[in-house]
Design a protein around this motif. Structure first.
Motif, PDB file in Angstrom:
ATOM      1  N   THR A 231       4.990  -1.503   0.245  1.00 47.68           N
ATOM      2  CA  THR A 231       5.408  -0.201   0.778  1.00 47.68           C
ATOM      3  C   THR A 231       6.223   0.533  -0.279  1.00 47.68           C
ATOM      4  O   THR A 231       6.871  -0.107  -1.116  1.00 47.68           O
TER       5      THR A 231
ATOM      6  N   GLN B 183      10.555   6.416  -3.807  1.00 49.77           N
ATOM      7  CA  GLN B 183       9.117   6.722  -3.876  1.00 49.77           C
ATOM      8  C   GLN B 183       8.680   7.463  -2.617  1.00 49.77           C
ATOM      9  O   GLN B 183       7.928   8.438  -2.688  1.00 49.77           O
TER      10      GLN B 183
ATOM     11  N   GLY C  90      16.068  -0.207 -10.652  1.00 52.43           N
ATOM     12  CA  GLY C  90      16.103  -1.120  -9.509  1.00 52.43           C
ATOM     13  C   GLY C  90      15.664  -0.454  -8.222  1.00 52.43           C
ATOM     14  O   GLY C  90      15.458  -1.106  -7.211  1.00 52.43           O
ATOM     15  N   THR C  91      15.498   0.864  -8.269  1.00 49.01           N
ATOM     16  CA  THR C  91      15.137   1.580  -7.047  1.00 49.01           C
ATOM     17  C   THR C  91      13.638   1.868  -6.977  1.00 49.01           C
ATOM     18  O   THR C  91      13.147   2.368  -5.972  1.00 49.01           O
ATOM     19  N   GLY C  92      12.920   1.602  -8.048  1.00 51.16           N
ATOM     20  CA  GLY C  92      11.490   1.911  -8.078  1.00 51.16           C
ATOM     21  C   GLY C  92      11.207   3.315  -8.590  1.00 51.16           C
ATOM     22  O   GLY C  92      10.115   3.851  -8.413  1.00 51.16           O
TER      23      GLY C  92
ATOM     24  N   THR D  32      10.705   4.329 -11.617  1.00 52.88           N
ATOM     25  CA  THR D  32       9.697   4.403 -12.686  1.00 52.88           C
ATOM     26  C   THR D  32       8.304   4.584 -12.081  1.00 52.88           C
ATOM     27  O   THR D  32       7.548   5.463 -12.493  1.00 52.88           O
TER      28      THR D  32
ATOM     29  N   HIS E  39      14.023  -4.540 -17.215  1.00 49.55           N
ATOM     30  CA  HIS E  39      13.533  -4.924 -15.900  1.00 49.55           C
ATOM     31  C   HIS E  39      13.225  -6.409 -15.884  1.00 49.55           C
ATOM     32  O   HIS E  39      12.156  -6.817 -16.286  1.00 49.55           O
TER      33      HIS E  39
ATOM     34  N   ARG F  30      17.445  -6.663  -7.209  1.00 48.51           N
ATOM     35  CA  ARG F  30      16.445  -5.615  -7.422  1.00 48.51           C
ATOM     36  C   ARG F  30      15.391  -5.658  -6.342  1.00 48.51           C
ATOM     37  O   ARG F  30      15.048  -6.719  -5.834  1.00 48.51           O
TER      38      ARG F  30
HETATM   39  P1  AMP Z   1      12.751   0.538 -11.441  1.00 47.95           P
HETATM   40  O1  AMP Z   1      13.694   1.208 -10.496  1.00 47.95           O
HETATM   41  O2  AMP Z   1      11.699   1.447 -11.885  1.00 47.95           O
HETATM   42  O3  AMP Z   1      13.578  -0.091 -12.499  1.00 47.95           O
HETATM   43  O4  AMP Z   1      11.974  -0.644 -10.659  1.00 47.95           O
HETATM   44  C1  AMP Z   1      12.607  -1.821 -10.215  1.00 47.95           C
HETATM   45  C2  AMP Z   1      11.639  -2.940  -9.909  1.00 47.95           C
HETATM   46  O5  AMP Z   1      11.037  -2.693  -8.651  1.00 47.95           O
HETATM   47  C3  AMP Z   1      10.499  -3.117 -10.904  1.00 47.95           C
HETATM   48  O6  AMP Z   1      10.408  -4.495 -11.204  1.00 47.95           O
HETATM   49  C4  AMP Z   1       9.270  -2.646 -10.174  1.00 47.95           C
HETATM   50  O7  AMP Z   1       8.125  -3.363 -10.563  1.00 47.95           O
HETATM   51  C5  AMP Z   1       9.635  -2.916  -8.732  1.00 47.95           C
HETATM   52  N1  AMP Z   1       9.015  -1.967  -7.785  1.00 47.95           N
HETATM   53  C6  AMP Z   1       8.791  -0.658  -7.960  1.00 47.95           C
HETATM   54  N2  AMP Z   1       8.229  -0.126  -6.864  1.00 47.95           N
HETATM   55  C7  AMP Z   1       8.103  -1.130  -5.968  1.00 47.95           C
HETATM   56  C8  AMP Z   1       7.596  -1.222  -4.640  1.00 47.95           C
HETATM   57  N3  AMP Z   1       7.127  -0.159  -4.017  1.00 47.95           N
HETATM   58  N4  AMP Z   1       7.625  -2.425  -4.036  1.00 47.95           N
HETATM   59  C9  AMP Z   1       8.127  -3.510  -4.666  1.00 47.95           C
HETATM   60  N5  AMP Z   1       8.616  -3.499  -5.912  1.00 47.95           N
HETATM   61  C10 AMP Z   1       8.623  -2.320  -6.559  1.00 47.95           C
END
Ligand code: AMP
Length: 522
Positions: A46, A51, A71-73, A75, A333, A361
């Protein structure tokens, strides 16, 4: 002209919707099928809050200013938005890039490019990566071959642009990641130059992500973006939800024994230890290794290639303990970090959040343990104000103090002890100042000459290489080159450790009671 101050003050700041409100699936977001397949391959079920809140806006073509940390997704949020847009229109004949993603550090740029490769796996989109320190020619030739998305750090991107390697006239999607960090690291002039080099704001989609949407960031956003929609995931959410925080009042000389004791008690799977200075980080790593742990040390002093090796080893589990300066606190990451130690309370309150955000995370649970000693106690009130809570204090019981068996650290001049690769496979290299966390000055250096090994870096470069030779053959004693750039801050005056130890015990008694009263032991 509109007064941006006024806009900043009056603009409502919508928060992320509640978790229950955002229980949608990626398929609800109407992403192109190849991207949905990639998302499924990556195991994302999800969308994360950022996002869920950001993607629908991006898919309508709106500009977005997102308050979100690593950590919030975030990227995947901006990559999916960008890729969706690129998949809708054909690539220009000349192979110029259509999306530009700018990150403040090499590590973050590498990570973004790696995520982009994974998300683009079922598409024909090509990703290019540009960052300083290595491979000018290799990166340039990749750009010349034609790419759709370019990810890079500001200095190297501008360098390529000015040398006509990178054409920016077809950019229709622009992402500025960690905008607040860009200000901290002195990159903002470079960013402004990049904004001027790409098509005007009404002919592109712009995204900006930042841990804080402070006034400087928002002024930039309103200057270069087209009425951006604001979306935020508050730091409180990140700090409080999944991270168990503990504070230990301890004298400076007792920190190492306490760390050993806590490592023994906690038996963490994967640990990050943050230090404020390189000197402490190096010695700490050596001590951990001589107490039976497999630890490595990483800071901006370590050459880029070696840093990548170290991060790789940490990610693959060859090292379970990474000691780092704040270079590692953002953009790296590595999942499943169970424990973060703040061996020193950070100087910058925001760094506390970034550091402890390395654990817990994507919804996992993590623990953050902070040591408050006489050298950095002065930073604690700022941290607690910033996170809007008292960090629960834990008593330092005698059983937590473990004997440090390491002996005296044999510091070697001009060599950085990194602990990885292990003995026998060791290729410790001389410090090459100006890495990612040396960005404040490193980012401002002459890029072309510093980035490209072949181009002699004027006087300083020659002196450094001669010293390396001297040191290597052991005939001439090496000397640390005098640091260039702005003068270092004078060392803090240390308070007497014994007096501090007594004061620390008193303080922890006072705060410990409060911690328990508040039921913060969880
Ligand atoms: P970020 O905030 O971009 O540094 O992402 C943090 C971590 O969350 C990364 O390891 C991503 O692969 C993972 N991630 C990003 N989106 C999701 C999602 N929708 N569900 C699970 N993990 C995610």
């Amino acid at each position: 002209m509109v007064d941006t101050h006024e806009i900043v003050a009056t603009q409502p700041r919508p928060k992320c919707p509640d978790k229950d409100e955002i229980r949608l699936n990626f398929s609800d977001l109407k992403l192109p099928e190849p991207l949905l397949r990639a998302v499924a391959d990556m195991g994302f079920e999800t969308p994360t809050p950022i996002q869920a809140a950001g993607l629908p806006k991006l898919l309508t073509g709106a500009d977005l200013a997102g308050q979100a940390q690593t950590g919030t997704g975030k990227t995947a949020c901006f990559l999916l938005g960008t890729m969706t847009r690129l998949l809708e229109v054909p690539r220009p004949e000349d192979g110029s890039p259509r999306a530009l993603i700018v990150a403040p550090t090499r590590e973050l740029a590498i990570q973004i490019a790696s995520d982009a490769e994974q998300l683009a796996v079922h598409t024909a989109l090509e990703i290019g990566l540009c960052y300083g320190g290595v491979d000018w020619d290799k990166q340039a030739s990749r750009l010349r071959d034609g790419v759709d998305i370019v990810v890079g750090t500001p200095g190297r991107l501008l360098d390529f642009y000015r040398n006509r390697v990178l054409r920016l006239g077809s950019i229709e999607s622009f992402v500025l990641d960690e905008a607040d960090r860009m200000f901290d690291m002195g990159f903002i002039k470079d960013i402004t130059s990049l904004f001027r080099a790409i098509p005007p704001k009404h002919r592109r989609q712009s995204m900006l992500f930042s841990a804080t949407l402070n006034e400087s960031v928002m002024r930039l956003a309103y200057r270069f973006m087209n009425e951006p929609v604001e979306v935020s995931v508050t730091p409180d959410e990140i700090v409080l939800d999944h991270i168990e925080q503990e504070l230990y009042h301890v004298a400076s000389h007792e920190k190492m024994p306490l760390l050993l004791g806590l490592m023994k008690r906690e038996q963490p799977q994967r640990t990050l230890v943050f230090v404020n200075t390189k000197r402490v980080g190096e010695e700490l790593t050596w001590r951990l290794n001589h107490n039976g742990y497999q630890a490595a040390y990483m800071s901006g002093d370590i050459p880029q290639k070696k840093r990548q090796k170290i991060i790789g080893a940490f990610r693959e589990g060859k090292i379970d303990l990474l000691v780092a300066t704040d270079v590692a606190s953002r953009g790296i990451h590595v999942d499943d970090i169970t424990h973060v130690f703040n061996y020193d309370v950070p100087d910058d309150a925001e760094d506390y959040v970034h550091r402890i955000g390395r654990t817990a995370r994507a919804g996992a649970h993590g623990k953050a343990l902070t040591f408050c000693c006489e050298d950095y106690a002065v930073n604690l009130p700022g941290v607690e104000r910033y996170i809007d809570m008292k960090v629960p204090t834990v008593f330092v019981e005698d059983v937590l103090i473990e004997h440090d068996r390491a002996g005296r650290f044999p510091r070697q001049r001009g060599r950085v002890y990194t602990g990885w690769p292990p003995e026998g496979d060791r290729d410790d290299e001389r410090a090459d100042a100006g890495g990612a966390d040396g960005g404040r000055d490193g980012g401002r250096r002459k890029r072309r000459s510093d980035d490209k090994p072949a181009a002699a870096a004027a006087d300083g470069g020659r002196k450094r290489s001669r010293r390396r030779k001297d040191g290597a053959d052991g005939r001439t004693p090496t000397r640390r080159p005098r640091a260039a750039g702005p003068r270092q801050r004078p060392a803090r005056r240390r308070r007497r450790p014994r007096a501090w130890a007594a004061a620390a015990r008193q303080e922890q008694r006072r705060r410990g009671a409060r911690g328990r009263d508040l039921g913060l032991e969880r």
